[in-house]
Write an enzyme that holds these catalytic residues in place. Structure first.
Site, PDB file in Angstrom:
ATOM      1  N   ASP A   1     -20.711 -89.162 -38.415  1.00 25.65           N
ATOM      2  CA  ASP A   1     -21.130 -90.462 -38.935  1.00 25.65           C
ATOM      3  C   ASP A   1     -20.125 -91.509 -38.429  1.00 25.65           C
ATOM      4  OD1 ASP A   1     -18.884 -90.347 -40.573  1.00 25.65           O
ATOM      5  OD2 ASP A   1     -19.984 -90.601 -42.446  1.00 25.65           O
ATOM      6  N   HIS A   2     -20.217 -92.736 -38.948  1.00 25.81           N
ATOM      7  CA  HIS A   2     -19.318 -93.797 -38.486  1.00 25.81           C
ATOM      8  C   HIS A   2     -17.854 -93.468 -38.779  1.00 25.81           C
ATOM      9  CE1 HIS A   2     -20.600 -94.495 -42.593  1.00 25.81           C
ATOM     10  NE2 HIS A   2     -19.509 -95.216 -42.801  1.00 25.81           N
TER      11      HIS A   2
ATOM     12  N   CYS B   1     -16.851 -86.642 -40.319  1.00 29.82           N
ATOM     13  CA  CYS B   1     -17.136 -87.861 -41.085  1.00 29.82           C
ATOM     14  C   CYS B   1     -15.783 -88.415 -41.508  1.00 29.82           C
ATOM     15  CB  CYS B   1     -18.090 -87.585 -42.252  1.00 29.82           C
ATOM     16  SG  CYS B   1     -17.437 -86.550 -43.571  1.00 29.82           S
TER      17      CYS B   1
ATOM     18  N   HIS C   1     -12.420 -64.552 -40.602  1.00 28.20           N
ATOM     19  CA  HIS C   1     -12.914 -63.957 -41.852  1.00 28.20           C
ATOM     20  C   HIS C   1     -14.283 -64.457 -42.291  1.00 28.20           C
ATOM     21  CE1 HIS C   1      -8.715 -62.527 -43.477  1.00 28.20           C
ATOM     22  NE2 HIS C   1      -9.002 -62.069 -42.257  1.00 28.20           N
TER      23      HIS C   1
ATOM     24  N   HIS D   1     -15.384 -58.061 -43.612  1.00 26.94           N
ATOM     25  CA  HIS D   1     -15.800 -59.468 -43.704  1.00 26.94           C
ATOM     26  C   HIS D   1     -17.298 -59.629 -43.456  1.00 26.94           C
ATOM     27  CE1 HIS D   1     -11.649 -60.414 -44.155  1.00 26.94           C
ATOM     28  NE2 HIS D   1     -11.363 -59.797 -43.023  1.00 26.94           N
TER      29      HIS D   1
HETATM   30  C1  RB5 Z   1     -18.347 -93.026 -45.208  1.00 23.14           C
HETATM   31  O1  RB5 Z   1     -17.695 -94.175 -45.614  1.00 23.14           O
HETATM   32  C2  RB5 Z   1     -17.689 -91.811 -45.827  1.00 23.14           C
HETATM   33  O2  RB5 Z   1     -18.032 -91.729 -47.169  1.00 23.14           O
HETATM   34  C3  RB5 Z   1     -18.093 -90.558 -45.090  1.00 23.14           C
HETATM   35  O3  RB5 Z   1     -17.716 -90.669 -43.757  1.00 23.14           O
HETATM   36  C4  RB5 Z   1     -17.459 -89.266 -45.559  1.00 23.14           C
HETATM   37  O4  RB5 Z   1     -16.087 -89.403 -45.709  1.00 23.14           O
HETATM   38  C5  RB5 Z   1     -18.075 -88.621 -46.710  1.00 23.14           C
HETATM   39  O5  RB5 Z   1     -17.688 -87.523 -47.149  1.00 23.14           O
END
Ligand code: RB5
Length: 147
Positions: free
Chosen positions: A7-8, A64, A97, A132
């Site tokens: 994500d961003h 993320c 594992h 495992h």
């Molecule tokens: C986005 O701001 C943020 O919440 C996301 O990238 C992540 O950290 C969520 O777990």
């Protein structure tokens, strides 16, 4: 094949990991996002993991902000064993594992140099099997009981 997604909050880390994989000559498919514009991590996780589960040898790297949200989303997909790691030992042992097939990292948590180290040990370490495997089978049983 290795599938990447972010994500961003993880976009910049994903771009840096791509450079590292290029340097190592490792092929990958980038499932987005393609800019620092805000995007929802669950959608990226689903898109990336839907590709990963098509072949048992596929692996994924998801980023993320924390690595946590995208790992939670990834682990909702049957056949995905995603591990959110920010240390070398965990990245190594989740392969040995847990036979993890997705490494998740936080772009606001892990520096780019460390991320490259985590990627390397994750990709270069094999599953130990043995006792495992029984535990992995139990994870699959839980998945199947939810269907
Ligand atoms: C986005 O701001 C943020 O919440 C996301 O990238 C992540 O950290 C969520 O777990």
């Amino acid at each position: 094949m290795i599938y990447l997604g972010a994500d961003h909050g993880g976009y910049s880390l994903k771009e840096s990991i791509k450079k590292h994989l290029d340097e190592r000559g490792i092929r990958y498919v980038d499932c987005g996002t393609d800019s620092p514009e805000s995007v929802d991590y669950a959608l990226i996780a689903k898109k990336t993991c839907d590709e990963i589960i098509k072949d048992k040898d596929n692996m994924g790297i998801l980023c993320c902000g924390t690595g946590i949200g995208i790992s939670m989303a990834a682990n909702k997909v049957n056949g995905i064993r995603a591990a959110c790691c920010s240390d070398y030992f965990s990245a190594k042992f989740t392969r040995l594992h847990n036979n993890a097939n997705v490494l998740c990292m936080g772009g606001r948590v892990v520096g780019k140099g460390l991320a490259n180290e985590l990627v390397d040990v994750f990709l270069d370490t094999g599953f130990e099997g043995g006792r495992h495997q029984r535990r992995i089978d139990q994870l699959t049983d839980i998945e199947n009981s939810q269907k």
